[in-house]
Design an enzyme around this catalytic site. Structure first.
Site, PDB file in Angstrom:
ATOM      1  CG  ASN A 254     -23.265  72.229  14.829  1.00 31.50           C
ATOM      2  OD1 ASN A 254     -23.073  72.950  15.815  1.00 31.50           O
ATOM      3  ND2 ASN A 254     -24.473  71.857  14.449  1.00 31.50           N
TER       4      ASN A 254
ATOM      5  CG  LEU B 259     -21.645  79.627   9.863  1.00 32.36           C
ATOM      6  CD1 LEU B 259     -20.725  78.501  10.299  1.00 32.36           C
ATOM      7  CD2 LEU B 259     -21.000  80.986  10.109  1.00 32.36           C
TER       8      LEU B 259
ATOM      9  CG  LEU C 243     -29.171  74.807   9.164  1.00 31.40           C
ATOM     10  CD1 LEU C 243     -27.954  75.708   9.147  1.00 31.40           C
ATOM     11  CD2 LEU C 243     -30.448  75.627   9.200  1.00 31.40           C
ATOM     12  CG  ASP C 244     -28.482  71.281  11.934  1.00 34.58           C
ATOM     13  OD1 ASP C 244     -27.377  71.655  12.356  1.00 34.58           O
ATOM     14  OD2 ASP C 244     -29.553  71.802  12.287  1.00 34.58           O
TER      15      ASP C 244
ATOM     16  CG  HIS D  43     -28.423  69.374  15.575  1.00 38.02           C
ATOM     17  ND1 HIS D  43     -28.864  70.674  15.441  1.00 38.02           N
ATOM     18  CD2 HIS D  43     -29.517  68.586  15.457  1.00 38.02           C
ATOM     19  CE1 HIS D  43     -30.164  70.664  15.237  1.00 38.02           C
ATOM     20  NE2 HIS D  43     -30.589  69.411  15.245  1.00 38.02           N
TER      21      HIS D  43
ATOM     22  NE  ARG E 132     -27.076  85.202  13.700  1.00 41.16           N
ATOM     23  CZ  ARG E 132     -28.363  85.497  13.732  1.00 41.16           C
ATOM     24  NH1 ARG E 132     -29.092  85.162  14.773  1.00 41.16           N
ATOM     25  NH2 ARG E 132     -28.926  86.100  12.724  1.00 41.16           N
TER      26      ARG E 132
ATOM     27  CB  SER F 258     -25.843  64.217  15.681  1.00 45.77           C
ATOM     28  OG  SER F 258     -26.983  63.402  15.887  1.00 45.77           O
TER      29      SER F 258
ATOM     30  CB  THR G  70     -22.111  70.629   4.293  1.00 48.09           C
ATOM     31  OG1 THR G  70     -23.431  70.276   4.705  1.00 48.09           O
ATOM     32  CG2 THR G  70     -21.165  69.463   4.537  1.00 48.09           C
TER      33      THR G  70
ATOM     34  CD  GLN H  32     -24.677  60.777  27.552  1.00 51.07           C
ATOM     35  OE1 GLN H  32     -23.873  60.135  26.883  1.00 51.07           O
ATOM     36  NE2 GLN H  32     -24.685  60.747  28.882  1.00 51.07           N
TER      37      GLN H  32
HETATM   38  N1  NHR Z   1     -24.335  76.820   9.043  1.00 49.42           N
HETATM   39  C1  NHR Z   1     -24.267  75.967   8.012  1.00 49.42           C
HETATM   40  N2  NHR Z   1     -24.043  76.472   6.787  1.00 49.42           N
HETATM   41  N3  NHR Z   1     -24.431  74.623   8.141  1.00 49.42           N
HETATM   42  C2  NHR Z   1     -24.676  74.105   9.353  1.00 49.42           C
HETATM   43  O1  NHR Z   1     -24.811  72.787   9.452  1.00 49.42           O
HETATM   44  C3  NHR Z   1     -24.777  74.955  10.478  1.00 49.42           C
HETATM   45  C4  NHR Z   1     -24.588  76.343  10.275  1.00 49.42           C
HETATM   46  C5  NHR Z   1     -24.699  77.230  11.360  1.00 49.42           C
HETATM   47  C6  NHR Z   1     -25.001  76.762  12.620  1.00 49.42           C
HETATM   48  C7  NHR Z   1     -25.667  74.918  14.169  1.00 49.42           C
HETATM   49  C8  NHR Z   1     -27.167  74.477  14.071  1.00 49.42           C
HETATM   50  C9  NHR Z   1     -27.573  73.680  15.289  1.00 49.42           C
HETATM   51  O2  NHR Z   1     -26.816  72.838  15.766  1.00 49.42           O
HETATM   52  C10 NHR Z   1     -25.221  75.386  12.817  1.00 49.42           C
HETATM   53  C11 NHR Z   1     -25.078  74.487  11.766  1.00 49.42           C
HETATM   54  C12 NHR Z   1     -28.850  77.886  14.109  1.00 49.42           C
HETATM   55  C13 NHR Z   1     -29.860  77.728  13.174  1.00 49.42           C
HETATM   56  C14 NHR Z   1     -30.781  78.882  12.830  1.00 49.42           C
HETATM   57  O3  NHR Z   1     -31.823  78.697  12.247  1.00 49.42           O
HETATM   58  C15 NHR Z   1     -29.988  76.490  12.558  1.00 49.42           C
HETATM   59  C16 NHR Z   1     -29.118  75.446  12.856  1.00 49.42           C
HETATM   60  C17 NHR Z   1     -28.095  75.621  13.784  1.00 49.42           C
HETATM   61  C18 NHR Z   1     -27.971  76.838  14.411  1.00 49.42           C
HETATM   62  N4  NHR Z   1     -30.391  80.158  13.178  1.00 49.42           N
HETATM   63  C19 NHR Z   1     -31.159  81.368  12.957  1.00 49.42           C
HETATM   64  C20 NHR Z   1     -30.504  82.268  11.895  1.00 49.42           C
HETATM   65  O4  NHR Z   1     -31.251  83.063  11.287  1.00 49.42           O
HETATM   66  C21 NHR Z   1     -31.255  82.174  14.217  1.00 49.42           C
HETATM   67  C22 NHR Z   1     -31.965  81.438  15.301  1.00 49.42           C
HETATM   68  C23 NHR Z   1     -31.823  82.111  16.669  1.00 49.42           C
HETATM   69  O5  NHR Z   1     -31.083  83.088  16.823  1.00 49.42           O
HETATM   70  O6  NHR Z   1     -32.463  81.600  17.610  1.00 49.42           O
HETATM   71  O7  NHR Z   1     -29.272  82.232  11.703  1.00 49.42           O
HETATM   72  O8  NHR Z   1     -28.715  73.800  15.761  1.00 49.42           O
END
Ligand code: NHR
Length: 182
Positions: free
Chosen positions: A93, A79, A130-131, A95, A77, A122, A127, A159
């Site tokens: 996190n 954030l 995202l990522d 990734h 989700r 990674s 922050t 890994q």
């Molecule tokens: N939140 C913030 N603000 N910043 C990051 O760097 C975050 C984060 C929340 C999660 C993990 C990340 C990953 O490692 C993560 C990093 C989910 C999505 C996404 O698009 C993107 C990146 C990551 C995790 N989620 C959709 C959403 O609407 C739902 C997708 C699904 O349910 O399949 O939240 O990959």
């Protein structure tokens, strides 16, 4: 998550205080409870896209546990900036790509489609972007002939289980310089 929990023994500077998930059926919750760790499940679905309300509910057990560090592991989700701001500089996190390549989803298929000969994972600080937070560590694997997203993903996951504990141990000791495993 279990690799992180298992690593926090002996002279490790951190201990697990809470395992939380947005999926009440997550196997990790059951395993964590068996290990005597506090757990919390806050489903996102009833909040129907109201991310702030979901996060307010998620925040309750987190604040009760008084963590110094938060580790996302398979947390899917996005954030909000407000949630991130509360924990900025102490939320990690992992990734499944060699960032800055392939932020977001479907990383293994995208690496295969691009013809990459290497993939990996990674660990970064979380922050609002995202990522894109500061890189704390990376581990690389080869892409092999005949790989599928599943076979490559399994190689990367092995890994992830090495890298995340290695980064957390350093981070908890105050060391934010990135490490590179091969
Ligand atoms: N939140 C913030 N603000 N910043 C990051 O760097 C975050 C984060 C929340 C999660 C993990 C990340 C990953 O490692 C993560 C990093 C989910 C999505 C996404 O698009 C993107 C990146 C990551 C995790 N989620 C959709 C959403 O609407 C739902 C997708 C699904 O349910 O399949 O939240 O990959």
């Amino acid at each position: 998550m279990l690799a992180l929990v298992a690593s926090m023994t002996g002279d490790h500077p951190a201990r697990p205080v809470l395992v939380a998930s947005n999926d009440p059926g997550a196997m990790g919750l059951k395993r964590a409870a068996e290990l005597g760790i506090a757990t919390a499940a806050v489903e996102h679905r009833p909040f129907k896209g109201d991310r702030a309300a979901f996060e307010a509910a998620l925040l309750q057990p987190i604040l009760a546990a008084e963590p110094d560090i938060l580790c996302l592991a398979g947390f899917m989700r996005v954030l909000t900036p407000a949630f991130v701001a509360r924990f900025e500089g102490r939320m990690l996190n992992i990734h499944p790509s060699l960032l800055p390549k392939y932020t977001g989803l479907h990383t293994h298929q995208r690496a295969l489609d691009a013809g990459d000969t290497e993939a990996g994972c990674s660990v970064h600080e979380v922050t609002a972007a995202l990522d894109e937070g500061p890189l704390l560590g990376q581990a690389r694997v080869p892409v092999l002939p005949g790989d599928t997203a599943d076979s490559l993903g399994a190689r990367v996951l092995a890994q992830e289980h090495r890298l995340y504990p290695a980064v957390l141990r350093r981070f908890a000791a105050g060391d934010r310089s990135p490490i590179f495993l091969s």
